[in-house]
Design an enzyme around this catalytic site. Sequence first.
Site, PDB file in Angstrom:
ATOM      1  N   GLU A  50      -0.443   2.030  -1.160  1.00 61.65           N
ATOM      2  CA  GLU A  50      -0.839   0.903  -0.318  1.00 61.65           C
ATOM      3  C   GLU A  50       0.356   0.199   0.327  1.00 61.65           C
ATOM      4  O   GLU A  50       1.381  -0.038  -0.337  1.00 61.65           O
ATOM      5  CB  GLU A  50      -1.623  -0.136  -1.139  1.00 61.65           C
ATOM      6  CG  GLU A  50      -3.054   0.248  -1.403  1.00 61.65           C
ATOM      7  CD  GLU A  50      -3.902  -0.958  -1.766  1.00 61.65           C
ATOM      8  OE1 GLU A  50      -3.618  -2.073  -1.271  1.00 61.65           O
ATOM      9  OE2 GLU A  50      -4.844  -0.784  -2.559  1.00 61.65           O
ATOM     10  N   CYS A  53      -8.385   1.803  -3.627  1.00 63.34           N
ATOM     11  CA  CYS A  53      -8.194   1.142  -2.326  1.00 63.34           C
ATOM     12  C   CYS A  53      -9.495   1.312  -1.547  1.00 63.34           C
ATOM     13  O   CYS A  53      -9.851   2.443  -1.171  1.00 63.34           O
ATOM     14  CB  CYS A  53      -7.015   1.764  -1.576  1.00 63.34           C
ATOM     15  SG  CYS A  53      -6.730   1.048   0.057  1.00 63.34           S
ATOM     16  N   ASN A  77      -8.053  -2.153  -8.940  1.00 66.40           N
ATOM     17  CA  ASN A  77      -7.282  -2.797  -7.857  1.00 66.40           C
ATOM     18  C   ASN A  77      -7.436  -4.282  -8.122  1.00 66.40           C
ATOM     19  O   ASN A  77      -8.571  -4.787  -8.083  1.00 66.40           O
ATOM     20  CB  ASN A  77      -7.880  -2.370  -6.522  1.00 66.40           C
ATOM     21  CG  ASN A  77      -7.140  -2.884  -5.300  1.00 66.40           C
ATOM     22  OD1 ASN A  77      -7.721  -2.851  -4.215  1.00 66.40           O
ATOM     23  ND2 ASN A  77      -5.902  -3.302  -5.399  1.00 66.40           N
ATOM     24  N   HIS A  92      -4.398   2.830   8.414  1.00 64.77           N
ATOM     25  CA  HIS A  92      -4.467   3.895   7.402  1.00 64.77           C
ATOM     26  C   HIS A  92      -4.018   5.224   7.977  1.00 64.77           C
ATOM     27  O   HIS A  92      -4.315   5.523   9.146  1.00 64.77           O
ATOM     28  CB  HIS A  92      -5.896   4.029   6.866  1.00 64.77           C
ATOM     29  CG  HIS A  92      -6.270   2.932   5.926  1.00 64.77           C
ATOM     30  ND1 HIS A  92      -6.029   2.998   4.579  1.00 64.77           N
ATOM     31  CD2 HIS A  92      -6.813   1.705   6.156  1.00 64.77           C
ATOM     32  CE1 HIS A  92      -6.442   1.873   4.003  1.00 64.77           C
ATOM     33  NE2 HIS A  92      -6.921   1.074   4.935  1.00 64.77           N
ATOM     34  N   GLY A 106      -9.024   2.252   2.042  1.00 67.96           N
ATOM     35  CA  GLY A 106      -8.493   3.620   2.025  1.00 67.96           C
ATOM     36  C   GLY A 106      -9.594   4.636   1.807  1.00 67.96           C
ATOM     37  O   GLY A 106      -9.604   5.716   2.432  1.00 67.96           O
ATOM     38  N   CYS A 128      -9.368  -6.006   3.076  1.00 61.74           N
ATOM     39  CA  CYS A 128      -9.232  -5.469   1.714  1.00 61.74           C
ATOM     40  C   CYS A 128     -10.640  -5.207   1.201  1.00 61.74           C
ATOM     41  O   CYS A 128     -11.404  -6.167   0.994  1.00 61.74           O
ATOM     42  CB  CYS A 128      -8.495  -6.454   0.808  1.00 61.74           C
ATOM     43  SG  CYS A 128      -8.384  -5.914  -0.910  1.00 61.74           S
ATOM     44  N   ASN A 140      -0.771  -9.211   0.389  1.00 68.98           N
ATOM     45  CA  ASN A 140      -0.272  -8.186  -0.525  1.00 68.98           C
ATOM     46  C   ASN A 140       0.732  -8.787  -1.507  1.00 68.98           C
ATOM     47  O   ASN A 140       1.263  -9.883  -1.287  1.00 68.98           O
ATOM     48  CB  ASN A 140       0.435  -7.072   0.261  1.00 68.98           C
ATOM     49  CG  ASN A 140      -0.537  -6.127   0.940  1.00 68.98           C
ATOM     50  OD1 ASN A 140      -1.589  -5.795   0.401  1.00 68.98           O
ATOM     51  ND2 ASN A 140      -0.187  -5.701   2.135  1.00 68.98           N
TER      52      ASN A 140
HETATM   53  N1  LIG Z   1      -2.596  -2.924   1.128  1.00 73.31           N
HETATM   54  C1  LIG Z   1      -3.614  -3.133   2.170  1.00 73.31           C
HETATM   55  C2  LIG Z   1      -4.493  -4.364   1.854  1.00 73.31           C
HETATM   56  C3  LIG Z   1      -5.398  -4.148   0.636  1.00 73.31           C
HETATM   57  C4  LIG Z   1      -6.282  -2.951   0.803  1.00 73.31           C
HETATM   58  C5  LIG Z   1      -6.946  -2.422  -0.477  1.00 73.31           C
HETATM   59  N2  LIG Z   1      -6.577  -3.080  -1.702  1.00 73.31           N
HETATM   60  C6  LIG Z   1      -8.445  -2.328  -0.313  1.00 73.31           C
HETATM   61  O1  LIG Z   1      -9.183  -2.401  -1.310  1.00 73.31           O
HETATM   62  O2  LIG Z   1      -8.890  -2.102   0.854  1.00 73.31           O
HETATM   63  C7  LIG Z   1      -2.912  -3.348   3.520  1.00 73.31           C
HETATM   64  O3  LIG Z   1      -1.727  -3.718   3.514  1.00 73.31           O
HETATM   65  O4  LIG Z   1      -3.578  -3.154   4.551  1.00 73.31           O
END
Ligand SMILES: N[C@H](CCC[C@H](N)C(=O)O)C(=O)O
Length: 276
Positions: A210, A219, A13, A161, A222, A75, A66
């Site tokens: 994502e 993620c 990532n 999420h 996630g 993140c 993002n």
């Molecule tokens: N796309 C996610 C942000 C980055 C999350 C992910 N890259 C992580 O490591 O938690 C959002 O719009 O909430």
Amino acid sequence: MMLHFTKMHGLGNDFMVVDLVTQRARLDSERIRALADRRFGIGFDQLLLVEPPLRPDMDFRYRIFNADGSEVENCGNGARCFARFVLDQKLTAKREIAVQTAGGNLLLKVVDDGRVRVDMGAPRFAPADIPLTADAPAHDYALDVDGETVHLDALSMGNPHAVIDVDSVDHAPVATLGPRIEAHPRFPRRVNVGFMEIVSRQSVRLRVFERGVGETLACGTGACAAVVSGIRRGLLDQHVDVTLPGGTLSIEWAGPEHPVIMTGPAERVFDGRIVI
Ligand SMILES: N[C@H](CCC[C@H](N)C(=O)O)C(=O)O
């Protein structure tokens, strides 16, 4: 102007990390989208900005954008890279670093083997906190997706999420169902969509579509959301290894009102300068 940055990743990532403590830059969403595109800029999943704190009890402010230019609340993989970055750049000598994000405060700690342990804060389940415009509780929520009913568990790790159980992540409809849920009107701020395969009570496999990016190799929030969902439904133990396409994270959660603890790597790839 010339902008110095560092390219980093957490299990693939990948991030552009910019120190705005010692340099100044105005980065609007159009510029961020261009920087996110490897043809016009650097190419990244998220841009991470390191800024002075707005509160005296915090060490830094941590802003996250993002690839589509949208600013987001949290993140997880980026938080680990944030800790490695501020230590490598000698912006702090602390081994425990308190950062404030739009979604809450995080505590970052580099542990002995070089991995980073992050207190991600406590998950939130109320539909209004996700947000989900639901008339029912957000766990085991039946979402109508173009006439198809999809059962999912929605929650917030500061960012939204949705977790869907699948028999095999290898055959999960990430590319087809992911975008339709990400942009579903029931999620007014859109949503990250996780597809979880439970291997045992201490191990899951996960793929994530994502919000604002698409499918990523990993993620962090996630992984936290998936483990919280499984524990809450009595399917997982307190300490779970989450294997994503980019590698494995260690996630711990002792239950409601407790923080989720995530531990994993943070890699520096290269330093660079770009004219903006
Ligand atoms: N796309 C996610 C942000 C980055 C999350 C992910 N890259 C992580 O490591 O938690 C959002 O719009 O909430």
